[in-house]
Scaffold this active site. Structure first.
Site, PDB file in Angstrom:
ATOM      1  CD  GLN A 184      -2.765  -1.213   2.461  1.00  0.00           C
ATOM      2  OE1 GLN A 184      -2.777  -0.287   3.261  1.00  0.00           O
ATOM      3  NE2 GLN A 184      -3.489  -2.297   2.630  1.00  0.00           N
ATOM      4  CB  CYS A 185       4.282   1.709  -0.616  1.00  0.00           C
ATOM      5  SG  CYS A 185       5.671   2.839  -0.757  1.00  0.00           S
ATOM      6  N   GLY A 186       3.216   4.241  -2.249  1.00  0.00           N
ATOM      7  CA  GLY A 186       3.292   4.932  -3.526  1.00  0.00           C
ATOM      8  C   GLY A 186       4.251   4.268  -4.498  1.00  0.00           C
ATOM      9  CG  PHE A 187       8.158   4.098  -3.905  1.00  0.00           C
ATOM     10  CD1 PHE A 187       8.460   4.930  -4.969  1.00  0.00           C
ATOM     11  CD2 PHE A 187       8.430   4.554  -2.622  1.00  0.00           C
ATOM     12  CE1 PHE A 187       9.024   6.184  -4.763  1.00  0.00           C
ATOM     13  CE2 PHE A 187       9.000   5.798  -2.401  1.00  0.00           C
ATOM     14  CZ  PHE A 187       9.288   6.615  -3.482  1.00  0.00           C
ATOM     15  CB  THR A 188       2.708  -0.645  -4.296  1.00  0.00           C
ATOM     16  OG1 THR A 188       2.829  -0.437  -2.878  1.00  0.00           O
ATOM     17  CG2 THR A 188       2.184  -2.038  -4.554  1.00  0.00           C
TER      18      THR A 188
END
Length: 159
Positions: A35-39
């Site tokens: 659930q990360c912007g980098f996912t």
């Protein structure tokens, strides 16, 4: 001298795996989160894996919930997410901590062997990437903002 081959970790399905089983391979070790912007980097990591696995690259994903609680799921939920959303076929491991007193020993070693900017050892966020040569030595650390495709030249040098 300690190498990555001296460590073991639990796989995402709960089996202990000696990292010595990757002896002779180039490794890209990444702390991940769903659930990360980098996912979306999962897609780029999978593309790297498909491009280079036959030449000796292994990508090892280690989910981590230490940064913004962005990996709250269970191992089975994480595995399903990675497979269905991004087609991840590279090895995934059980959730670990990468900083602090309860950090996995592998990440304690990686932080010391491949420090970040200005020699900092702490891992700053999800999708920090560590490149390990065929002899098991950590040779580089890449920031979460580094796109997986940008790692291709460094990987090719080690293959």
């Amino acid at each position: 001298m300690t190498t990555v081959h001296d460590f073991s970790a639990d796989t995402i399905d709960g089996r202990s795996r000696a990292l010595s089983s990757y002896r002779g391979k180039v490794l890209l070790i990444v702390n991940t989160a769903s659930q990360c912007g980098f996912t979306p980097q999962y897609a780029g990591l999978e593309a790297l894996y498909r491009e280079y696995r036959d030449r000796g690259l292994e990508i090892l994903g280690f989910p981590c919930n230490q940064f913004g609680a962005q990996e709250p799921g269970s191992e089975s939920e994480i595995a399903k997410f990675c497979e269905t959303r991004y087609g991840v076929s590279f090895p995934m491991f059980a959730k670990v901590e990468v900083n602090g007193d309860t950090a996995h020993p592998l990440f304690e070693w990686l932080r010391k062997e491949a420090p970040g900017l200005l020699g900092s050892q702490a891992i700053k966020w999800n999708f920090t990437k560590f490149l390990v040569d065929r002899e098991g030595r950590a040779v580089a650390r890449f920031a979460p903002t580094t796109a997986p495709a940008d790692l291709a030249p460094a990987i090719e040098k080690l293959l």
